[in-house]
Design an enzyme around this catalytic site. Structure first.
Site, PDB file in Angstrom:
ATOM      1  N   LYS A  62      -5.672   0.676  19.454  1.00  0.00           N
ATOM      2  CA  LYS A  62      -6.719   1.281  18.626  1.00  0.00           C
ATOM      3  C   LYS A  62      -6.849   0.516  17.314  1.00  0.00           C
ATOM      4  O   LYS A  62      -7.962   0.274  16.816  1.00  0.00           O
ATOM      5  CB  LYS A  62      -6.372   2.751  18.359  1.00  0.00           C
ATOM      6  CG  LYS A  62      -7.529   3.599  17.854  1.00  0.00           C
ATOM      7  CD  LYS A  62      -8.654   3.684  18.882  1.00  0.00           C
ATOM      8  CE  LYS A  62      -9.744   4.648  18.501  1.00  0.00           C
ATOM      9  NZ  LYS A  62      -9.493   6.019  18.902  1.00  0.00           N
ATOM     10  N   ALA A  97     -10.391  18.726  24.325  1.00  0.00           N
ATOM     11  CA  ALA A  97     -10.838  18.450  22.960  1.00  0.00           C
ATOM     12  C   ALA A  97     -12.199  17.752  22.939  1.00  0.00           C
ATOM     13  O   ALA A  97     -13.075  18.106  22.151  1.00  0.00           O
ATOM     14  CB  ALA A  97      -9.794  17.591  22.246  1.00  0.00           C
ATOM     15  N   TYR A 153       5.080  -9.640  -7.183  1.00  0.00           N
ATOM     16  CA  TYR A 153       6.162  -8.656  -7.316  1.00  0.00           C
ATOM     17  C   TYR A 153       6.598  -8.630  -8.781  1.00  0.00           C
ATOM     18  O   TYR A 153       5.750  -8.656  -9.669  1.00  0.00           O
ATOM     19  CB  TYR A 153       7.287  -8.999  -6.332  1.00  0.00           C
ATOM     20  CG  TYR A 153       8.232  -7.844  -6.105  1.00  0.00           C
ATOM     21  CD1 TYR A 153       7.756  -6.608  -5.656  1.00  0.00           C
ATOM     22  CD2 TYR A 153       9.584  -7.979  -6.335  1.00  0.00           C
ATOM     23  CE1 TYR A 153       8.608  -5.540  -5.458  1.00  0.00           C
ATOM     24  CE2 TYR A 153      10.454  -6.919  -6.134  1.00  0.00           C
ATOM     25  CZ  TYR A 153       9.962  -5.701  -5.699  1.00  0.00           C
ATOM     26  OH  TYR A 153      10.815  -4.652  -5.514  1.00  0.00           O
TER      27      TYR A 153
END
Length: 765
Positions: free
Chosen positions: A95, A198, A40
């Protein structure tokens, strides 16, 4: 399992021990103040400035190049319909998990709270700089078509709606191979498509890209055949409207060569199949129940080539064969899109892979002697480890050739090696193990079934089809626990101490006494011993009333080993028993021997342990690469503890030159192939990846495996008993439910192998 019990198990899985299925972990050191200053402020400013100069530097200095967004608005989630963005999140996380375990791709799942097409598109465009690719998921048609079309046109990173293209790619590969086997040309075949969502639209478009003729396609929706004279057709349905004067699926199936099902269960009848052309191709992909059941279809026509979406039948059309590897290839060349050329390359790669010799690991997983290109094997199996080194390179090459690759690959061998190294520890070996056990489940005795964790494991293996449990213990307690677990299956429960078992117990005692009466065992003692669960269970296995045995959950290891050696004994040709543990490390599965039996094995013992371990490694479909470990390297110590290892290696090199084994070796040299090659290039293990460690004594093996298990949280399978006459496996004290399930699968596979060996022996005789 009852519906309520399944529901509870699913909820607990997603909630415990940590809610959700994926998390973010650091990839850089962060131990010191110096590390944090680099991670950082102020060090982070330097890559920021480099990216400001050139946005492509984001791929160099951030995770963008391996990060995919899985994005949904929850309007078409599984078969649940429009359940909203929050309710879709478990699916999106799932997924993400598949992306990670199959292709090592990191994922952020993003659920967008809008059904407005323009708002959704603008949201994705605004967050796109974060990602290397966009996977659209569970968005209802026809909006899904517009969303994908716009995002592909307006973004310069890969975008794919997997619901459309995943099934299309896998089924197209299967179709090409099915047509080859049936000796038909795609240009000539008549295709019936049941479904107009689809996936159906995308499948049909891809088939056309490979040469199918539009006039040979008949598509149906819930209202029947989509005809040109129908009113109010969407533009997508209008693409495939026919001018044939037919209305029903029955009419469409007459003389059809191919049926593609993406609709609903049980709509295809045997008569419809009989009306199809010779050598029909039927892909019934409705999930979980296909348009016609697999067995009914193959019983109706013996010339059929059949595929479904299910894993319990041949030819599973599974999207996981596609999307992880397509995105992998696209990300690795920093593709600006996933175009038709890339999808077609994936299709061809999958189709060709099914024609190549199948690795033994895959044959073992599916219980096959040898999977070969045929009606029952037209697409690769999801467990095939070659997928990651086959599909991504094909996709990457197509991206380069079609001009969408920003970062071309030059060294393809190096790229393939990198892909294979991504496989890592994703528990593939556990999935292979469980799948193989399911192919031929065996009767397994659980000697401590009145312990709730053992009973939970028995419930899982029964409901998953891994084994047929036989439950030993206090009958009333087992029945009480079964009720608590909602384990309502009718399985055999036996209490060896009960009067109900008196006859069986006395029969076992008599057999045992006759075998041991000249070794000091009286009939009274034999009858007394048969009241003990481990003795009773061992006799069940000995006499064929059970196929395998699991014990040791609540008893010390030596106390369980003793009756097994007394009653069951060593396998023919074995002079010693030993154990190995499989550790699921980040590196890969590692086999460690001997972890439980031999306190201070001799050189001769070590050679036997190594040989037995090699057989177990092969049982898992892996080629054993074995290091015989010590505190010294190749003769650097003359102490007996090192020289016995050296003697064992010398014997194995002389008598078993085919074995990839060497030593004595320190563990770091065994596991660090570069160190080994630099310092000891003469070693048989030089340039090899060691997957098996043989330890010089019990304490070093046992300490190592338990250290790995506790410090690294490495999952363990074992101890796997080697050298016993019958399939007997003893758990570590207080093993987890998962460990018991895995050990049960090992016991089943052990029983399968011993049954096959016995059959082979009988055939020879």
């Amino acid at each position: 399992m009852s519906k309520q019990s399944k529901r509870r198990e699913a909820l607990v899985y997603h909630a415990k021990p940590t809610p959700g299925k994926i998390k973010v972990v650091p990839t850089k050191k962060y131990a010191t103040q110096r590390d944090l200053a680099l991670a950082y402020s102020p060090g982070v400013a330097e890559p920021c400035l480099e990216i400001e100069k050139d946005k492509n530097n984001a791929y160099k200095y951030t995770a963008k190049g391996n990060l995919v967004a899985v994005i949904s608005n929850g309007t078409a989630v599984l078969g649940l319909g429009n359940i909203g963005p929050e309710a879709s999140k478990p699916v999106m996380e799932g997924k993400g998990l598949l992306f990670k375990i199959f292709a090592d791709i990191d994922v952020f799942d993003i659920e967008v709270d809008t059904e407005n097409v323009e708002e959704f598109i603008q949201t994705v465009k605004m967050i796109a700089p974060t990602f290397g690719g966009i996977n659209l998921e569970d968005i209802k048609a026809p909006e899904a078509f517009e969303i994908e079309k716009r995002l592909k046109a307006e973004l310069d990173i890969p975008v794919m709606h997997d619901d459309q293209h995943g099934t299309a790619i896998i089924s197209a590969a299967a179709l090409l191979n099915a047509l080859e086997l049936s000796e038909k040309n795609i240009e000539d075949v008549k295709i019936v498509v049941s479904g107009a969502g689809a996936a159906a639209i995308s499948c049909t478009r891809l088939y056309l890209a490979f040469g199918a003729k539009r006039e040979n396609v008949v598509m149906l929706d819930s209202k029947g055949v989509i005809r040109k004279d129908r009113d109010s057709l969407t533009s997508q349905k209008a693409e495939f409207a026919t001018d044939r004067k037919i209305d029903t699926l029955d009419e469409a199936m007459v003389d059809a060569d191919v049926f593609i099902g993406l609709s609903t269960s049980d709509i295809v009848s045997p008569n419809m199949l009989l009306a199809m052309a010779k050598n029909p191709i039927v892909f019934a992909m409705a999930n979980p129940d296909p348009e016609i059941k697999y067995q009914l279809a193959v019983d109706t026509r013996d010339d059929i080539i059949m595929a479904t979406g299910r894993s319990d039948h041949p030819n599973q059309v599974n999207n996981v064969l596609g999307f992880p590897f397509i995105f992998r290839g696209a990300l690795d060349v920093r593709a600006s899109a996933i175009n038709e050329a890339m999808k077609m390359a994936a299709v061809k790669a999958l189709a060709e892979l099914a024609k190549e010799p199948v690795p033994e690991q895959v044959n073992i997983a599916y219980g096959e002697t040898r999977l070969t290109f045929s009606k029952e094997y037209i697409i690769p199996k999801p467990f095939d480890p070659r997928l990651i080194a086959t599909v991504p390179p094909a996709v990457a090459k197509a991206a380069m050739e079609s001009g969408v690759a920003k970062y071309p690959i030059e060294d393809w061998q190096k790229y393939e090696d990198e892909l294979l190294s991504r496989l890592g520890n994703d528990n593939k070996i556990v999935r292979l193990l469980l799948n193989r056990a399911r192919l031929n489940p065996k009767r397994v005795v659980f000697t401590e079934a009145d312990s709730i964790d053992v009973l939970k494991a028995a419930q899982i293996v029964f409901e998953e089809g891994i084994a047929i449990p036989i439950l030993l213990g206090r009958k009333d307690e087992i029945e009480r626990l079964k009720e608590e677990l909602e384990f309502d299956a009718d399985v055999l429960i036996i209490d060896p101490k009960s009067d109900e078992q008196l006859q069986q117990k006395n029969e076992y005692a008599k057999v045992y006494w006759e075998q041991t009466r000249r070794k000091g065992v009286t009939l009274i003692l034999a009858e007394k011993l048969m009241r003990e669960r481990n003795y009773f269970a061992a006799m069940m296995v000995n006499l064929g009333d059970a196929d395998a045995l699991i014990s040791g959950f609540s008893r010390s290891y030596p106390s369980v080993v003793k009756p097994m050696l007394e009653l069951i004994g060593l396998a023919p040709g074995s002079t010693r028993i030993a154990t190995t543990n499989v550790m699921m490390t980040e590196r890969e599965p590692m086999f460690l021997s001997d972890t439980s039996i031999n306190i201070n094995p001799s050189a001769q013992d070590l050679t036997k342990i190594a040989q037995m371990t090699a057989k177990v490694v092969k049982m898992f479909g892996m080629e054993p690469v074995m290091a015989m470990t010590s505190y010294s390297n190749f003769g650097s110590s003359k102490d007996q503890t090192a020289t016995k290892v050296r003697e064992a290696v010398s014997y194995l090199h002389r008598r078993h030159p085919d074995l990839l084994v060497d030593g004595e070796l320190q563990t770091d040299f065994a596991l660090n192939s570069k160190m080994l090659q630099d310092i000891f290039p003469f070693s048989k293990l030089s340039g090899k990846k060691v997957n098996t460690l043989i330890f010089p004594n019990l304490e070093s093996a046992n300490i190592t495996y338990k250290l790995l298990k506790e410090l690294n949280k490495a999952e363990s399978i074992g101890p796997i008993m080697m050298g016993m006459r019958k399939p007997v496996h003893i758990l570590q004290l207080d093993a987890s439910v998962d460990e018991i399930v895995n050990m049960t699968a090992i016991a089943v596979i052990d029983a399968q192998q011993k049954e096959k060996q016995e059959q082979n022996l009988n055939n020879k005789n």
